[in-house]
Write an enzyme that holds these catalytic residues in place. Structure first.
Site, PDB file in Angstrom:
ATOM      1  N   HIS A  72       0.814  -1.220   0.000  1.00 28.97           N
ATOM      2  CA  HIS A  72       0.000   0.000   0.000  1.00 28.97           C
ATOM      3  C   HIS A  72       0.844   1.265   0.000  1.00 28.97           C
ATOM      4  O   HIS A  72       0.330   2.357  -0.238  1.00 28.97           O
ATOM      5  CB  HIS A  72      -1.002  -0.008   1.159  1.00 28.97           C
ATOM      6  CG  HIS A  72      -0.446   0.358   2.491  1.00 28.97           C
ATOM      7  ND1 HIS A  72      -0.262  -0.537   3.508  1.00 28.97           N
ATOM      8  CD2 HIS A  72      -0.032   1.555   2.982  1.00 28.97           C
ATOM      9  CE1 HIS A  72       0.225   0.090   4.570  1.00 28.97           C
ATOM     10  NE2 HIS A  72       0.374   1.357   4.273  1.00 28.97           N
ATOM     11  N   ASP A 123      -0.724  -7.568   1.636  1.00 23.81           N
ATOM     12  CA  ASP A 123      -0.128  -6.231   1.617  1.00 23.81           C
ATOM     13  C   ASP A 123       1.389  -6.323   1.759  1.00 23.81           C
ATOM     14  O   ASP A 123       1.958  -6.059   2.815  1.00 23.81           O
ATOM     15  CB  ASP A 123      -0.740  -5.392   2.748  1.00 23.81           C
ATOM     16  CG  ASP A 123      -0.333  -3.933   2.700  1.00 23.81           C
ATOM     17  OD1 ASP A 123       0.290  -3.528   1.703  1.00 23.81           O
ATOM     18  OD2 ASP A 123      -0.648  -3.198   3.656  1.00 23.81           O
ATOM     19  N   GLN A 218       0.774   6.556  11.315  1.00 23.06           N
ATOM     20  CA  GLN A 218       1.061   7.106  10.006  1.00 23.06           C
ATOM     21  C   GLN A 218       2.558   7.247   9.814  1.00 23.06           C
ATOM     22  O   GLN A 218       3.260   7.716  10.691  1.00 23.06           O
ATOM     23  CB  GLN A 218       0.410   8.487   9.845  1.00 23.06           C
ATOM     24  CG  GLN A 218      -1.091   8.429   9.684  1.00 23.06           C
ATOM     25  CD  GLN A 218      -1.785   8.501  11.010  1.00 23.06           C
ATOM     26  OE1 GLN A 218      -1.214   8.097  12.006  1.00 23.06           O
ATOM     27  NE2 GLN A 218      -2.990   9.000  11.020  1.00 23.06           N
ATOM     28  N   GLY A 219       3.009   6.865   8.624  1.00 17.65           N
ATOM     29  CA  GLY A 219       4.429   7.000   8.335  1.00 17.65           C
ATOM     30  C   GLY A 219       5.222   5.753   8.679  1.00 17.65           C
ATOM     31  O   GLY A 219       6.390   5.628   8.324  1.00 17.65           O
ATOM     32  N   ASP A 220       4.593   4.815   9.387  1.00 24.04           N
ATOM     33  CA  ASP A 220       5.289   3.579   9.756  1.00 24.04           C
ATOM     34  C   ASP A 220       4.990   2.450   8.782  1.00 24.04           C
ATOM     35  O   ASP A 220       5.589   1.374   8.877  1.00 24.04           O
ATOM     36  CB  ASP A 220       4.872   3.124  11.168  1.00 24.04           C
ATOM     37  CG  ASP A 220       5.419   4.029  12.244  1.00 24.04           C
ATOM     38  OD1 ASP A 220       6.514   4.575  12.044  1.00 24.04           O
ATOM     39  OD2 ASP A 220       4.749   4.204  13.268  1.00 24.04           O
ATOM     40  N   SER A 221       4.072   2.651   7.871  1.00 21.77           N
ATOM     41  CA  SER A 221       3.666   1.600   6.942  1.00 21.77           C
ATOM     42  C   SER A 221       4.861   0.875   6.345  1.00 21.77           C
ATOM     43  O   SER A 221       5.872   1.486   5.994  1.00 21.77           O
ATOM     44  CB  SER A 221       2.841   2.170   5.798  1.00 21.77           C
ATOM     45  OG  SER A 221       1.544   2.463   6.212  1.00 21.77           O
TER      46      SER A 221
END
Length: 264
Positions: A72, A123, A218-221
């Site tokens: 993603h 994912d 957020q930002g750790d994906s």
């Protein structure tokens, strides 16, 4: 609100903060790539600015030329599959405000052929680096079909440069937090479908404290979830960050390891 912790899913990082991804390390502390040399950052200065080296997702070095991350990270809720102009993998940099380590070009992006953006299934992506990282230590993948690493209560560690509060406070330095694996039935209850998303144990695993307070954001994906020194999961999605009723949801590596090996 359901959020991908990267580009649209859980963790996408932008100049002011990625609206597309929602998953960051909350409640942990600073760690170093000296101790975890296989942790890398995905960056696009052209898209996300240079203030934090353009970091927007995380990943893990699994061979000298391959990085595993979340699919993603390369999708947008409105546009679908998107390019990340000037995409680089940053190796050996703890502080995204600095210039330590190396920024390595990406030669190829492999997305799991059965990745389902809407359902958050499969994912996972594999990036091929333009330059080998030589003898730099890599992390081992959990084996296909393994169940042991996902036993409820097992301690796991998650790492990233994402939001640390759920309010867009992106960390310039690498952080890590220790969280327990959550029982599948508990996660299914937290995410039964609808606006909060649907948990599917065939390809997902949850981790987080029952009382909340520790999570990816957020930002750790695409960042690594480590169990006993092996890559057991990837930061994928969730509702909010570090909420008591909504643990973080991760790609269950044991469901995609064979597919990943085919891309290595």
């Amino acid at each position: 609100m359901l959020a991908l912790l990267a580009a649209v899913p859980l963790v996408a990082l932008g100049t002011a903060g990625p609206a597309e991804a929602q998953r960051r390390v909350v409640g942990g502390g600073s760690v170093s790539t000296v101790d975890h040399p296989w942790i890398v950052a995905l960056a696009s200065r052209q898209q996300f600015g240079s203030g934090r080296s353009g970091q927007f997702c995380g990943g893990a070095l699994v061979t000298p030329t391959k990085v595993v991350t979340a699919a993603h990270c390369f999708y947008d809720e409105a546009k679908g599959r998107v390019d990340r102009p000037g995409l680089k993998v940053i190796v050996g940099r703890d502080d995204m405000r600095g210039s330590a380590g190396r920024e390595v070009a990406v030669q190829r992006i492999w997305i799991h052929p059965d990745y389902d953006f809407a359902a958050n299934m499969n994912d996972v992506a594999v990036l091929t680096l333009a330059e080998s990282q030589g003898s730099r230590p890599v992390v081992e993948l959990v084996g296909q079909g393994e169940s042991g690493p996902y036993a409820a209560g097992t301690r796991a560690q998650v790492y990233g440069w994402g939001d640390t509060s759920g309010r867009g406070d992106y960390s310039p330095v690498l952080r890590g937090v220790d969280v327990p694996i959550v029982p599948d039935q508990t996660c299914a209850h937290a995410y039964p479908g609808g606006p909060d998303g649907k948990f599917d144990a065939r390809g997902m695993v949850c981790a987080g404290e029952e009382k909340g307070g520790k999570d990816a954001c957020q930002g750790d994906s695409g960042g690594p979830l480590i169990v006993a020194g092996r890559l057991a999961g990837l930061v994928s999605w969730g509702t909010g960050c570090a909420e008591a009723a909504h643990p973080g949801v991760y790609t269950r590596m044991s469901s995609v390891t064979d597919a990943v090996h085919s891309a290595l």
